[in-house]
Enzyme design. Structure first.
Site, PDB file in Angstrom:
ATOM      1  N   GLN A 261       0.832  -1.154   0.260  1.00 20.46           N
ATOM      2  CA  GLN A 261       0.086   0.010   0.032  1.00 20.46           C
ATOM      3  C   GLN A 261       0.869   1.289  -0.010  1.00 20.46           C
ATOM      4  O   GLN A 261       0.229   2.416   0.066  1.00 20.46           O
ATOM      5  CB  GLN A 261      -0.799   0.091   1.197  1.00 20.46           C
ATOM      6  N   HIS A 281      -1.639   1.361  -4.221  1.00 16.97           N
ATOM      7  CA  HIS A 281      -1.866   2.832  -4.228  1.00 16.97           C
ATOM      8  C   HIS A 281      -1.054   3.630  -4.867  1.00 16.97           C
ATOM      9  O   HIS A 281      -0.725   4.787  -4.635  1.00 16.97           O
ATOM     10  CB  HIS A 281      -2.024   3.210  -2.593  1.00 16.97           C
ATOM     11  N   CYS A 289      -0.517  14.654 -15.719  1.00 20.81           N
ATOM     12  CA  CYS A 289      -1.345  15.784 -15.694  1.00 20.81           C
ATOM     13  C   CYS A 289      -2.866  15.410 -15.680  1.00 20.81           C
ATOM     14  O   CYS A 289      -3.190  14.578 -16.362  1.00 20.81           O
ATOM     15  CB  CYS A 289      -1.273  16.745 -17.098  1.00 20.81           C
ATOM     16  N   CYS A 316      -0.262  22.145 -21.304  1.00 17.89           N
ATOM     17  CA  CYS A 316      -1.679  22.790 -20.708  1.00 17.89           C
ATOM     18  C   CYS A 316      -1.381  24.266 -20.218  1.00 17.89           C
ATOM     19  O   CYS A 316      -2.264  24.975 -20.024  1.00 17.89           O
ATOM     20  CB  CYS A 316      -2.527  22.100 -19.765  1.00 17.89           C
ATOM     21  N   THR A 384       0.549  -2.943   8.837  1.00 17.69           N
ATOM     22  CA  THR A 384      -0.673  -2.284   8.086  1.00 17.69           C
ATOM     23  C   THR A 384      -1.854  -2.414   9.186  1.00 17.69           C
ATOM     24  O   THR A 384      -1.911  -3.299   9.821  1.00 17.69           O
ATOM     25  CB  THR A 384      -0.970  -2.763   6.660  1.00 17.69           C
ATOM     26  N   ASN A 408       2.897  -7.216  12.962  1.00 16.61           N
ATOM     27  CA  ASN A 408       2.673  -5.680  12.972  1.00 16.61           C
ATOM     28  C   ASN A 408       2.894  -5.247  14.734  1.00 16.61           C
ATOM     29  O   ASN A 408       2.991  -6.366  15.281  1.00 16.61           O
ATOM     30  CB  ASN A 408       1.280  -5.626  12.854  1.00 16.61           C
ATOM     31  N   ARG A 409       3.076  -4.123  14.855  1.00 13.62           N
ATOM     32  CA  ARG A 409       3.153  -3.551  15.965  1.00 13.62           C
ATOM     33  C   ARG A 409       2.131  -3.623  16.886  1.00 13.62           C
ATOM     34  O   ARG A 409       2.051  -3.978  18.237  1.00 13.62           O
ATOM     35  CB  ARG A 409       4.033  -2.037  16.126  1.00 13.62           C
ATOM     36  N   ASP A 410       1.033  -3.300  16.260  1.00 10.29           N
ATOM     37  CA  ASP A 410      -0.431  -3.277  16.988  1.00 10.29           C
ATOM     38  C   ASP A 410      -0.977  -4.474  16.489  1.00 10.29           C
ATOM     39  O   ASP A 410      -1.060  -4.660  15.286  1.00 10.29           O
ATOM     40  CB  ASP A 410      -1.181  -1.985  16.843  1.00 10.29           C
ATOM     41  N   CYS A 425       8.400  -5.071  12.721  1.00 10.66           N
ATOM     42  CA  CYS A 425       8.399  -6.013  11.733  1.00 10.66           C
ATOM     43  C   CYS A 425      10.002  -6.280  11.603  1.00 10.66           C
ATOM     44  O   CYS A 425      10.175  -7.566  11.059  1.00 10.66           O
ATOM     45  CB  CYS A 425       7.893  -5.486  10.639  1.00 10.66           C
TER      46      CYS A 425
HETATM   47  N1  APR Z   1       6.950  -2.760  12.729  1.00 10.42           N
HETATM   48  C1  APR Z   1       5.602  -3.224  12.595  1.00 10.42           C
HETATM   49  N2  APR Z   1       4.518  -2.536  12.488  1.00 10.42           N
HETATM   50  C2  APR Z   1       4.525  -1.315  12.521  1.00 10.42           C
HETATM   51  C3  APR Z   1       5.837  -0.755  12.657  1.00 10.42           C
HETATM   52  C4  APR Z   1       6.918  -1.239  12.745  1.00 10.42           C
HETATM   53  N3  APR Z   1       8.383  -0.800  12.915  1.00 10.42           N
HETATM   54  N4  APR Z   1       5.520   0.769  12.355  1.00 10.42           N
HETATM   55  C5  APR Z   1       4.244   0.821  12.503  1.00 10.42           C
HETATM   56  N5  APR Z   1       3.658  -0.375  12.366  1.00 10.42           N
HETATM   57  C6  APR Z   1       2.377  -0.507  12.488  1.00 10.42           C
HETATM   58  C7  APR Z   1       1.200   0.363  13.098  1.00 10.42           C
HETATM   59  O1  APR Z   1       1.206  -0.226  14.461  1.00 10.42           O
HETATM   60  C8  APR Z   1       0.037   0.252  12.228  1.00 10.42           C
HETATM   61  O2  APR Z   1      -0.817  -0.857  12.696  1.00 10.42           O
HETATM   62  O3  APR Z   1       1.820  -0.553  11.057  1.00 10.42           O
HETATM   63  C9  APR Z   1       0.700   0.041  10.625  1.00 10.42           C
HETATM   64  C10 APR Z   1       0.301   1.280   9.967  1.00 10.42           C
HETATM   65  O4  APR Z   1      -0.944   1.725   9.791  1.00 10.42           O
HETATM   66  P1  APR Z   1      -1.264   2.863   8.788  1.00 10.42           P
HETATM   67  O5  APR Z   1      -0.760   4.030   9.498  1.00 10.42           O
HETATM   68  O6  APR Z   1      -2.791   2.843   8.844  1.00 10.42           O
HETATM   69  O7  APR Z   1      -0.775   2.356   7.652  1.00 10.42           O
HETATM   70  P2  APR Z   1      -1.326   1.549   6.245  1.00 10.42           P
HETATM   71  O8  APR Z   1      -2.060   0.396   6.975  1.00 10.42           O
HETATM   72  O9  APR Z   1      -0.219   1.513   5.276  1.00 10.42           O
HETATM   73  O10 APR Z   1      -2.322   2.616   5.537  1.00 10.42           O
HETATM   74  C11 APR Z   1      -2.945   2.252   4.580  1.00 10.42           C
HETATM   75  O11 APR Z   1      -3.940   4.502   4.268  1.00 10.42           O
HETATM   76  O12 APR Z   1      -3.871   6.606   4.325  1.00 10.42           O
HETATM   77  C12 APR Z   1      -3.907   5.548   3.596  1.00 10.42           C
HETATM   78  O13 APR Z   1      -3.213   5.368   1.364  1.00 10.42           O
HETATM   79  C13 APR Z   1      -2.587   5.376   2.580  1.00 10.42           C
HETATM   80  O14 APR Z   1      -1.657   3.413   1.772  1.00 10.42           O
HETATM   81  C14 APR Z   1      -2.403   4.032   3.062  1.00 10.42           C
HETATM   82  C15 APR Z   1      -3.408   3.278   3.685  1.00 10.42           C
END
Ligand code: APR
Length: 474
Positions: A261, A281, A289, A316, A384, A408-410, A425
């Protein structure tokens, strides 16, 4: 037919006694003193069994199996709880709680079996709740049923890191879904974390920080995006150990595809082949343009972005000058300038080919995902929050027998992963590579592989992974 496994329980003098688990239909007894309905304890197994039964049978069979002949609102609430949900409406919650007691609180310690409970019922089974509450409960049960039918069930025997590494070794078609979390160790903020990009632009006072990536707003006023674009401009030629972990899977012939993403294009620097990569994305790699769709390499507008200038299409430009004769010669971004022209302020403006909200994803995403979800033998989601569709829907599209892992961290609570590896990660990738005796092709690997990790199981299938503190040099 699902029958609850008999559970052994030792009573206070240590003798084993068989404690019948929930049997269905479950008849709720009444506490003789308080007159409240007695709710049996509902375990994760009970929820798993009920969800499994619902997914494997039709709704009528499900309701007939779990509900007795005579029901009232309390039973509807029991079904919502049995599916692992609860009610959110405070007034309803209070009304229910004034009519329910749990086994632990009941005034008599006798275990009420289904048959006994029937005897306890006095006469007609009246409904202790008002009609408005009954209606809300039926709606909530419907939502719970729909939620279960639309989400996957966790695999019963896949919930440890060893299960993961064993599957990794045999996997040939791994689908890796990545988000902003895989780049944060390089100093690139993610979006929704407390230190994320959206909190950094709070000062703009936008109703929704995502508006900076909203197509309609860009077309009306491209300065909303170009005022912050320099903050998301990707660094060049750097990548994280996690990016290299994916490259390693590719080198071992295990990577089916990396759906990212991210718009930072770092996967390409890590050596992930274009045909193995889908930038869901889009990215900064090219810019187009918005009026004539002329396309150029993205880096051609990086200087404009850094200088807070609107990058304009040369084809343009003349027309734009006619429409906006007053705009500054050097096209400095005019925030909230009083353009009263019916022509959009974005006329002849170049936009990076990243997917804005309200914009269709690249056709390559739709072409490849349909085939890949049927071919993949393992799904790994990394870094993500899975908050943005249609990418977030992938977890519900992959066949139910395919193991799904979150790194994921969360925690991501709205998805049902078989294994959640919570931590940074890069750390998780290092731990997993070490367990598989693999080397991650990253310059930091020689140091990373010397680090040991603490792996703490915090729930079935959920582990917290953290670096072990460095041992003090003697
Ligand atoms: N290791 C593991 N997980 C991590 C780390 C890390 N070092 N740093 C952050 N995270 C986790 C966070 O806990 C969070 O759950 O990555 C996730 C990032 O989530 P978002 O900030 O929502 O990013 P993402 O999921 O990529 O967003 C998706 O939203 O705004 C739009 O187009 C944009 O592509 C993006 C889409």
């Amino acid at each position: 037919m699902l029958k609850r496994p008999q559970e052994e329980e030792s009573d206070n003098n240590g003798t084993k006694k068989l404690k019948a688990r929930l049997t269905y239909p479950c008849i709720l007894g009444k506490d003789k003193v308080t007159g409240k309905f007695i709710f049996p304890a509902i375990t994760k197994d009970d929820v798993m069994n009920a969800r499994l039964f619902l997914k494997n049978n039709d709704l009528k069979t499900f309701l007939e199996y779990f509900l007795p002949v005579e029901v009232n609102s309390i039973y509807i609430y029991f079904m919502i709880k049995l599916l692992g949900f609860d009610v959110k409406d405070k007034e309803l919650f209070m009304a229910l709680n004034s009519n329910i007691t749990s086994n632990k609180e009941r005034s008599t310690s006798i275990e009420v079996s289904a048959v006994q409970a029937k005897v306890e019922h006095e006469g007609e089974l009246t409904d202790p709740l008002e009609k408005k509450h009954a209606v809300k409960l039926i709606k909530d049960l419907q939502k719970a049923i729909n939620k279960v039918l639309s989400t996957r069930l966790r695999l019963p025997n896949f919930n440890t890191i060893d299960h993961f590494t064993a599957t990794l070794r045999n996997a040939k078609k791994i689908l890796v879904l990545t988000g902003a979390g895989v780049s944060t160790s390089l100093g690139i903020p993610d979006f929704r974390s407390s230190e994320g990009f959206y909190s950094k632009i709070r000062h703009l006072g936008l109703e929704d920080p995502q508006d900076v990536f909203n197509l309609d707003i860009f077309l009306q006023d491209p300065s909303v995006f170009y005022n912050i674009a320099h903050m998301v401009l990707p660094p060049e030629n750097m990548y994280s150990p996690l990016h290299s972990f994916i490259k390693m899977l590719q080198d071992k012939g295990k990577l089916l595809r990396n759906y990212t993403q991210n718009i930072d294009n770092l996967e390409s620097y890590a050596g992930i082949d274009p045909d193995k990569l889908v930038q869901c994305h889009g990215s900064f790699a090219t810019a187009s343009c918005v009026t004539c769709h002329w396309q150029i390499p993205g880096e051609k507008i990086f200087d404009n972005i850094r200088n807070l200038e609107l990058p304009l299409c040369p084809y343009c430009y003349q027309k734009r000058k006619q429409y906006f004769p007053m705009s500054n010669a050097n096209n400095t971004i005019q925030t909230n300038a009083n353009f009263n022209s019916p022509i959009l302020k974005s006329y002849g403006v170049l936009k990076p080919d990243m997917t804005f909200f309200g914009e269709a994803l690249p056709s390559r995403f739709h072409k490849t995902i349909r085939k890949d979800i049927l071919e993949c033998d393992l799904l790994i989601c990394i870094g993500t929050s899975l908050k943005v569709a249609p990418v977030s829907e992938i977890v519900n599209m992959v066949p139910s027998h395919v193991p799904q892992i979150l790194i994921n961290r969360d925690m991501v609570t709205h998805a049902e992963f078989d294994l959640n590896l919570l931590g940074f990660c890069d750390d998780v990738a290092s731990l997993v590579a070490k367990k598989c005796h693999w080397d991650i092709p990253h310059k930091k690997w020689q140091d990373l592989k010397k680090i040991d990790y603490n792996c703490t199981e915090i729930d079935i299938g959920t582990y917290k992974i953290k670096k072990q503190p460095r041992k003090k040099q003697q």
